[in-house]
Design a protein around this motif. Structure first.
Motif, short mmCIF file in Angstrom:
data_model
loop_
_atom_site.label_atom_id
_atom_site.label_comp_id
_atom_site.label_asym_id
_atom_site.label_seq_id
_atom_site.Cartn_x
_atom_site.Cartn_y
_atom_site.Cartn_z
N LEU A 657 0.83 -1.20 0.00
CA LEU A 657 0.00 0.00 0.00
C LEU A 657 0.86 1.25 0.00
O LEU A 657 0.53 2.25 -0.66
CB LEU A 657 -0.92 -0.03 1.22
CG LEU A 657 -1.92 1.13 1.37
CD1 LEU A 657 -2.86 1.18 0.17
CD2 LEU A 657 -2.71 0.98 2.66
N CYS A 658 1.97 1.20 0.70
CA CYS A 658 2.85 2.37 0.79
C CYS A 658 3.68 2.55 -0.47
O CYS A 658 3.66 3.61 -1.10
CB CYS A 658 3.74 2.25 2.02
SG CYS A 658 4.92 3.58 2.23
N LYS A 732 4.29 0.07 10.62
CA LYS A 732 3.19 1.03 10.60
C LYS A 732 3.71 2.45 10.75
O LYS A 732 3.22 3.38 10.10
CB LYS A 732 2.21 0.70 11.73
CG LYS A 732 1.01 1.64 11.83
CD LYS A 732 0.03 1.13 12.85
CE LYS A 732 -1.07 2.14 13.11
NZ LYS A 732 -0.56 3.30 13.85
N LYS A 733 4.71 2.63 11.61
CA LYS A 733 5.31 3.95 11.76
C LYS A 733 5.99 4.39 10.47
O LYS A 733 5.90 5.56 10.07
CB LYS A 733 6.32 3.91 12.91
CG LYS A 733 6.87 5.29 13.28
CD LYS A 733 5.79 6.19 13.83
CE LYS A 733 6.35 7.52 14.28
NZ LYS A 733 5.30 8.44 14.76
N THR A 738 6.17 7.74 5.70
CA THR A 738 6.24 7.84 4.24
C THR A 738 5.08 8.66 3.69
O THR A 738 5.27 9.50 2.79
CB THR A 738 6.24 6.43 3.62
OG1 THR A 738 7.35 5.69 4.13
CG2 THR A 738 6.34 6.51 2.10
N LEU A 739 3.89 8.42 4.24
CA LEU A 739 2.74 9.20 3.78
C LEU A 739 2.92 10.67 4.11
O LEU A 739 2.61 11.55 3.27
CB LEU A 739 1.47 8.65 4.43
CG LEU A 739 0.16 9.33 4.04
CD1 LEU A 739 -0.07 9.26 2.53
CD2 LEU A 739 -1.03 8.71 4.78
N ASP A 740 3.42 10.97 5.30
CA ASP A 740 3.67 12.37 5.66
C ASP A 740 4.71 13.00 4.73
O ASP A 740 4.56 14.16 4.30
CB ASP A 740 4.15 12.46 7.11
CG ASP A 740 3.04 12.11 8.10
OD1 ASP A 740 1.87 12.15 7.69
OD2 ASP A 740 3.35 11.80 9.26
N ASP A 741 5.75 12.24 4.41
CA ASP A 741 6.78 12.77 3.51
C ASP A 741 6.22 13.01 2.12
O ASP A 741 6.56 14.02 1.47
CB ASP A 741 7.97 11.80 3.44
CG ASP A 741 8.72 11.70 4.76
OD1 ASP A 741 8.55 12.61 5.60
OD2 ASP A 741 9.45 10.72 4.96
N CYS A 742 5.39 12.09 1.66
CA CYS A 742 4.78 12.26 0.32
C CYS A 742 3.87 13.49 0.29
O CYS A 742 3.91 14.28 -0.66
CB CYS A 742 3.98 11.01 -0.05
SG CYS A 742 4.99 9.55 -0.39
N VAL A 743 3.07 13.66 1.33
CA VAL A 743 2.19 14.82 1.39
C VAL A 743 3.01 16.10 1.49
O VAL A 743 2.71 17.11 0.82
CB VAL A 743 1.22 14.70 2.58
CG1 VAL A 743 0.43 15.98 2.77
CG2 VAL A 743 0.27 13.53 2.37
N ALA A 744 4.08 16.06 2.29
CA ALA A 744 4.91 17.26 2.43
C ALA A 744 5.58 17.62 1.12
O ALA A 744 5.62 18.80 0.72
CB ALA A 744 5.96 17.03 3.52
#
Length: 935
Positions: A657-658, A732-733, A738-744
């Motif tokens: 998913l990531c 999970k962390k 990774t999601l935070d980095d992608c959004v940023a």
């Protein structure tokens, strides 16, 4: 001096020899010595000395006589008899009562000693001051307190009683039991317990008489004959169904059994059960239909027959056999291994030949069916302890162990294949949509067109949570049986979560989650987007105000219905037909609704992520998890492997998913936003890539929330959430980071795109003489069109992001927007020619920008724009000297602008050439033309 006596010399320190002697004396052991050996060695010898040799040892000296009466010696001897451990005290009392004549109470019990020469036959009882020769003649020791029960007196009594029963063992083998009967009684249980007691008495640890080994061999032969007679009586009673006689014979046989090897009676009884020889009645391959799917109705019938036989024979075993014999568990083990195990083996082999998914389903279903044995065993006996329950579970665990390695490996491999199919299918369908240019407007604006995106997210999460609570079919049945089993649950679930469905999310269909592992025939099942009812009509889901009248201010009458029609054979053919749509939409919705319906290489970024794909991945992982949960109670090595496989399955899902979906989608979106050029698009109020990226942020945030819900509901019972070293917690962390980095990264690119659009708006909508109007032009104190459109664009995009990300990320985004907008405005002002009247227009625009920035509530950039607003005053000051004083006042702008910076701004005044000399002279007290000489 005569009064004082001379001092004699004294030795201050003792000699080394004396010190050595003192240390040697202190090193002497506390225990006393007998002869050249310590008493502990003598006690060790006594513990292993045969009973007939103890009197001879005691006659050696007074010290050995006293040591032979030590309680430690007789405690060991009493324990060697094991009378208390085997609960044979009553048997010893019965033997004593049967022996005639009884011992006189005035004389202590005696143990005859071998006396070949007759030298000690007439020795008197121990006097108050005994002599060594008389003290141990008959091995009769008198206690200081006759009423006290010591280990020595207890052993002496037992020795005396049992020694009288040894004479019949010297008879011929066929006559031993007949000769023993008057001494041990006629009851089978009494005879068995007496024989067991005699066997313990004649053991090598006790050695009560000289010829104990010969007598022990005779006793074993008699016990064997006794056991054979018990087995014959048991078989005869079993053939006529006399459970009372069976019970009596079984208990007698159990009592006389020495505890070595298998108990013959329980083994013979189990071997005669017909259930062990009826394997030919059942066909394991009947569980496969003509379409090569599973239908466990035949196995239900097979297990029902097995359970019936196990219940019938198990009930008799519980009544007949002693609980400690474990006959019920032993019989269940044979049934499980020789009947159920032999039935399951060809079933799993055939399932593996058809498909891996069918094999996984068959393994889980077979284990669930086999577990009915455990359920039965726990109900057959009312005295079933926790230890007995563990033994009952071990029956099925050990039977199924040969299949576990292959199953656990295949579970992960099949899950990886399912994830691969889902990702490839999504990539193919996205490519097909891109190449055909199909309209996907409803999918694009799922969140952005909502009056309250947060409410929509909660609706999706509530529906998803309800999906996780739906039952999962582990054992596949026929269609009719399945409807009976789960039909009510499906109907209730649809009624409960039907209003929480969101258009385009086909996986939020309860029927797709209830089927569970029983309906999986191949990995592509997870990618079938088809969502139709029994008659082939497309299913319709509603989006309603599930949370009525809250703080969200959602109109209760506003609902949006979408007919989802997706061809499972061609996932590219996707359409969303709005049937009813609320007319009261926000400016955000009206702006985004103008986005292009056809796909373009740089547009439709929201197609790069899909809630359906995330739900499919979670669904596949949940199916695997539900199968693995059946084996979660496995003990030992395989229990550890099951828990590790559960963790590995979740980590694999997070990784796919990531890496294969979120990171890839956000990466492509970031690249496309970086290539966006505002000048190539007519629309100025909105930035299409950024709007679509905000939709991606909403989707990503929703996916993260769904992963959190799935983790809390399904994974938390198997791991320690506080263990930061746990592989699941770390994965999970990593997923969240990774999601935070992608959004940023995307927000950084989106911010740049947005500010490029704002700069483009300001440049294109600002008229050439916007800040240098004619002298006779009327003065309008409102913001210019370029300022208004730029603020409207910024305000719309900032509001869209609100609620889709964390407060910290939102604050950073606002701050970055403010910093870049400040640079754009400074650059824009420096490009203009500003008159006195135009200066008021500049102030009006700066006030408007300040009001917008103040609404973001970020103190740092609010202060910067306050200083920029103050800077606008330099364009409306007429007196050059006053202007110079303003420029020199460094405290006026809070240190944000140096005099050199302000000097650059005032150079954009229309009258700068007229006031330049005055300003320079006032600021620097010099004139370049008068004071400088060019040589």
């Amino acid at each position: 001096m005569d009064k004082f006596a001379a001092l004699e010399p004294t030795r201050l320190y003792s000699s080394s020899a004396s010190a050595t002697n003192k240390r040697a004396s202190r090193a002497q052991p506390i225990s006393r010595w007998i002869g050249k050996l310590p008493a502990d060695i003598h006690l060790l010898v006594l513990n292993h000395l045969p009973i007939p040799d103890i009197p001879a040892y005691a006659r050696a000296s007074r010290a050995t006589a006293g040591l032979s009466r030590d309680e430690k010696v007789w405690e060991r001897r009493w324990n060697d008899l094991s009378i208390t451990r085997h609960a044979l005290d009553d048997t010893l009392d019965d033997l004593e009562s049967k022996q005639k004549p009884k011992a006189s109470p005035c004389s202590p019990p005696t143990i005859p000693v071998d006396d070949d020469f007759g030298d000690f036959t007439s020795a008197p009882r121990m006097p108050s001051v005994p002599s060594l020769s008389a003290a141990f003649t008959s091995f009769a020791f008198t206690d200081a307190s006759p009423g006290k029960q010591t280990f020595r007196t207890r052993y002496t009594r037992a020795h005396s009683i049992l020694n009288k029963c040894l004479a019949p063992l010297k008879q011929p083998p066929h006559a031993v039991l007949s000769a023993l009967t008057p001494l041990i009684g006629e009851s089978l249980l009494s005879q068995a317990r007496s024989l067991r007691l005699l066997g313990l008495f004649l053991s090598p640890r006790v050695q009560p008489v000289r010829n104990w080994d010969i007598l022990l061999a005779a006793l074993k032969a008699a016990i064997d004959r006794f056991d054979v007679s018990l087995l014959t009586a048991f078989d005869a009673a079993d053939s006529r169904g006399d459970e009372v006689v069976m019970r009596e014979a079984a208990r007698a046989s159990w009592e006389v059994w020495p505890g070595i090897g298998d108990w013959e009676m329980g083994k013979v009884w189990a071997e005669k059960r017909e259930i062990l020889y009826e394997q030919g009645r059942w066909n394991p391959l009947a569980n496969f239909t003509e379409e090569n799917t599973l239908d466990f109705t035949p196995m239900d019938e097979f297990m029902a027959s097995v359970i019936h036989a196990l219940e019938e024979h198990g009930t008799r075993a519980v009544f007949v056999f002693p609980p400690a014999a474990g006959v019920l568990i032993g019989f269940a083990e044979r049934v499980a291994n020789e009947v159920v195990g032999e039935y399951i083996a060809p079933l799993l082999t055939r399932a593996r030949e058809i498909s891996n998914a069918l094999y996984l389903t068959a393994v889980a279903a077979s284990f669930r069916e086999s577990w009915r044995i455990v359920d039965l065993l726990t109900t057959l006996s009312s005295n079933f302890s926790h230890k007995d329950k563990d033994k009952a579970e071990d029956v099925v665990f050990m039977m199924f162990e040969p299949n576990m390695d292959e199953y656990l490996d295949e579970e992960i491999e099949s899950l990886k294949q399912a994830f691969e199919v889902i990702c490839k299918e999504w990539a193919r369908s996205t490519l097909a949509l891109t190449s055909h240019g199909l309209p996907t407007q409803a999918q694009q604006t799922r969140f952005l067109t909502a009056q309250n995106p947060a409410l929509m997210k909660r609706t999706v999460l509530a529906s998803f949570t309800d999906m996780l609570l739906l039952p999962v079919t582990i054992v596949p049945r026929t269609v009719g049986a399945g409807v009976v089993a789960v039909g009510g649950a499906v109907g209730g679930a649809v009624g409960a979560v039907g209003t929480g469905m969101v258009q385009g999310i086909a996986m939020l269909n309860p029927q797709r989650w209830v089927g569970g592992t029983g309906s999986v025939n191949n990995a592509k099942e997870y990618t079938s987007f088809g969502l139709r009812d029994a008659e082939g009509e497309a299913a319709i889901f509603e989006i309603g105000a599930d949370e009525e009248g809250g703080d969200d201010g959602v109109d209760e009458s506003l609902t949006a219905r979408y007919t989802v029609s997706i061809d499972s054979t061609n996932t590219a053919a996707t359409s969303f037909t709005p049937s009813t749509f609320g007319t009261s939409q926000t400016n955000v919705a009206s702006s985004t609704s103008t986005a292009k319906a056809t796909l373009a290489p740089t547009g439709n970024l929201d197609l790069l992520l899909s809630l359906d794909v995330a739900l499919q991945l979670i669904h596949a992982d949940r199916d695997a998890l539900k199968r693995l949960e059946i084996f979660a109670s496995y003990p030992g090595h395989y229990g550890i492997r099951v828990r590790e496989t559960i963790e590995e399955a979740f980590c694999e899902m997070l990784g796919v998913l990531c890496n294969r979906h979120l990171e890839k989608g956000f990466g492509i979106a970031t690249e496309r936003m970086n290539s966006y050029k505002p000048a190539e698009h007519e629309e100025t109020a909105s930035v299409a890539p950024l709007l679509q990226f905000f939709e991606l942020v909403h989707i990503g945030d929703t996916i993260q929330s769904m992963v959190q819900v799935f983790f809390d509901k399904e994974l938390a019972p198997y791991i320690d959430k506080t263990d930061f070293l746990n592989v699941v917690v770390r994965e999970k962390k990593r997923f969240e980071n990774t999601l935070d980095d992608c959004v940023a990264a995307g927000l950084n690119a989106g911010t740049q795109v947005l500010m490029n659009q704002v700069e483009h708006i300001i440049l294109t909508l600002t008229k050439p003489r916007e800040y240098y109007p004619p002298e006779d032009a009327p003065l309008e104190l409102g913001p210019t069109q370029g300022c208004t459109e730029a603020i409207r664009c910024l305000d719309m995009h900032c509001k869209l992001l609100k609620g889709s990300t964390s407060k910290e990320v939102l604050e950073v985004f606002y701050q970055e927007v403010g910093i870049r907008l400040l640079a754009i405005l400074q650059k824009h002002i420096k490009r203009q020619i500003i008159s006195l009247n135009g200066g008021f227009q500049v102030i009006a625009d700066l006030n408007a920008y300040y009001s917008f920035i103040a609404s973001l509530k970020v103190p740092n950039i609010t202060a910067d724009f306050s200083h920029l607003k103050m800077l606008g005053h330099v364009f409306v000051v007429e007196d050059a000297k006053d202007l110079a004083q303003i420029v020199r006042d460094v405290t006026r702008y809070g240190g944000a602008y140096r005099p050199e910076d302000i000097y650059e701004f005032i150079q954009r005044r229309a009258d700068w050439k007229k006031i330049e000399k005055t300003v320079d002279k006032t600021m620097y007290n010099l004139s370049f033309k008068e004071d400088c000489i060019v040589c």
